[in-house]
Write an enzyme that holds these catalytic residues in place. Structure first.
Site, PDB file in Angstrom:
ATOM      1  N   LYS A 111       0.886  -1.349  -0.112  1.00 25.36           N
ATOM      2  CA  LYS A 111      -0.006   0.249   0.365  1.00 25.36           C
ATOM      3  C   LYS A 111       1.275   1.366   0.488  1.00 25.36           C
ATOM      4  CE  LYS A 111      -4.169  -1.913  -0.242  1.00 25.36           C
ATOM      5  NZ  LYS A 111      -4.372  -2.780   0.673  1.00 25.36           N
ATOM      6  N   LYS A 194      -4.305 -14.570 -12.534  1.00 22.40           N
ATOM      7  CA  LYS A 194      -5.729 -15.348 -11.924  1.00 22.40           C
ATOM      8  C   LYS A 194      -5.973 -13.794 -12.148  1.00 22.40           C
ATOM      9  CE  LYS A 194      -5.851 -13.373  -7.088  1.00 22.40           C
ATOM     10  NZ  LYS A 194      -5.873 -13.984  -5.591  1.00 22.40           N
ATOM     11  N   LYS A 197     -10.246  -7.767 -10.396  1.00 27.05           N
ATOM     12  CA  LYS A 197     -11.239  -6.541 -10.378  1.00 27.05           C
ATOM     13  C   LYS A 197     -10.524  -5.407 -11.983  1.00 27.05           C
ATOM     14  CE  LYS A 197     -11.669  -6.078  -5.562  1.00 27.05           C
ATOM     15  NZ  LYS A 197     -11.230  -5.663  -4.664  1.00 27.05           N
TER      16      LYS A 197
END
Ligand code: TRP
Length: 329
Positions: A111, A194, A197
């Site tokens: 992050k 994979k 979003k």
């Protein structure tokens, strides 16, 4: 009966990978355990402190989970922010969570790299809040993917540390729920990795048929096998992997043989794949829309779920306060 806790972030719609990768397995899990399923809407503020429509996001994710078959009659389904007891346990656990270990967390470091402009204390203590979510119900198991393994490891450590510091054997150390061989990794449509979003990579359960067709027709492939028996490339293998979960075996066999004979037409494969995905997702999408239109039902689910979760959580808070030494005057 064992207790299971699972949190779902309120940002982001569910995709085919969520469904086949995990959710489908939750249906059996909820019958065999005392399950707490909740929407982690406090957690979403760590990255989106001023959400455009947090209520709408919560509602959407909740409807999608219910549409997949999570049953509020047998599991406890609730919204994290409806159970304020979790914030008290979070505060108490924070006193025994050390800056060094929090700073070393992989998700935190990631992050920092991605959002250097918003490195807040909530982000640093994200694993403490997650631990509170889990141990407040004295969970034995948590169904987590690879990306959450470190958080679960920290949960175990915080539970163990609480027991050690206050000299009790109160919190169980939860492990990862074991689905056995049932877990399937669903790849994305962009050739590598994979399903997630990101745009062009994933198919959402709420996508209407025309969107699914457009996405599948745009999936990455290759120029086709140049001779019979050529190994399919990764992007093509990925399409076959998706096909294996949504299409019937005869379809998979047909296209596998076409590829092996080097006569395959990817356009034909994609057309078939899109229709088979639509067949699987259509009932779920219809159910999502039905549930979203039934606000009475959603209100009842979160009201009753919130009550059950608070009963469980307040029992733990009562014990924890007593263990630490708070007493009535
Ligand atoms: N961190 C989890 C995720 O990103 C969401 C989550 C929050 C969670 N609290 C939890 C998952 C408790 C399991 C248990 O997916």
């Amino acid at each position: 009966m064992d207790t299971v806790v699972s949190g779902i972030r309120s940002t982001g719609n569910l995709h085919l990978g969520n469904y086949f990768g995990a959710l489908r397995n939750f249906l059996k899990m909820q019958r065999e355990n005392k399950c707490f399923f909740f929407i982690a809407d406090y957690h979403s503020l760590t990255t989106h402190p001023k959400p455009d429509d947090i209520h709408g996001n919560i509602k959407q994710v909740l409807a999608e989970y219910l549409a997949c078959g999570i049953d509020p009659e047998i599991a406890t389904v609730f919204v994290q922010s409806d159970v304020p007891e979790v914030t008290e346990l979070y505060l108490l656990l924070n006193m025994n969570a050390y800056i060094g270990e929090l700073e070393r967390t992989t998700s935190f470091k990631e992050k920092i790299r991605k959002h250097p402009d918003n490195i807040n204390a909530g982000l640093l203590t994200y694993p403490v809040l997650m631990a509170a979510d889990i141990i407040i119900h004295k969970a034995n198991h948590v169904p987590v993917g690879k990306d959450q393994e470190q958080h679960l490891e920290m949960t175990r450590r915080f539970a163990r540390r609480f027991n050690t510091i206050y000299e009790v054997n109160y919190f169980p150390e939860p492990d990862a729920y074991n689905f056995g061989q049932e877990l399937i990794k669903i790849p994305g449509l962009d050739g590598t990795g994979k399903m997630g979003k990101s745009e062009g990579n994933g198919i959402f359960l709420a996508d209407p048929p025309e969107v699914i067709r457009r996405k599948v027709m745009g999936a990455v492939t290759d120029t086709g096998p140049s001779h019979p028996g050529e190994e399919p490339s990764e992007p093509v293998k990925n399409l076959f992997t998706i096909m294996k979960v949504v299409s019937d075996p005869a379809t998979v066999k047909y296209f596998t043989e076409q590829h092996a004979a080097a006569t395959i037409r990817y356009g034909e494969l994609k057309k078939q794949l899109a229709e088979d995905i639509i067949r699987v997702t259509n009932p779920i999408r219809n159910r999502i829309n039905e549930i979203l239109a039934d606000n009475k039902f959603l209100a009842k689910v979160v009201r009753e779920g919130g009550q059950k979760a608070r009963e469980s959580a307040s029992g733990t808070i009562r014990d924890v306060r007593e263990i630490i030494g708070y007493k009535p005057f």
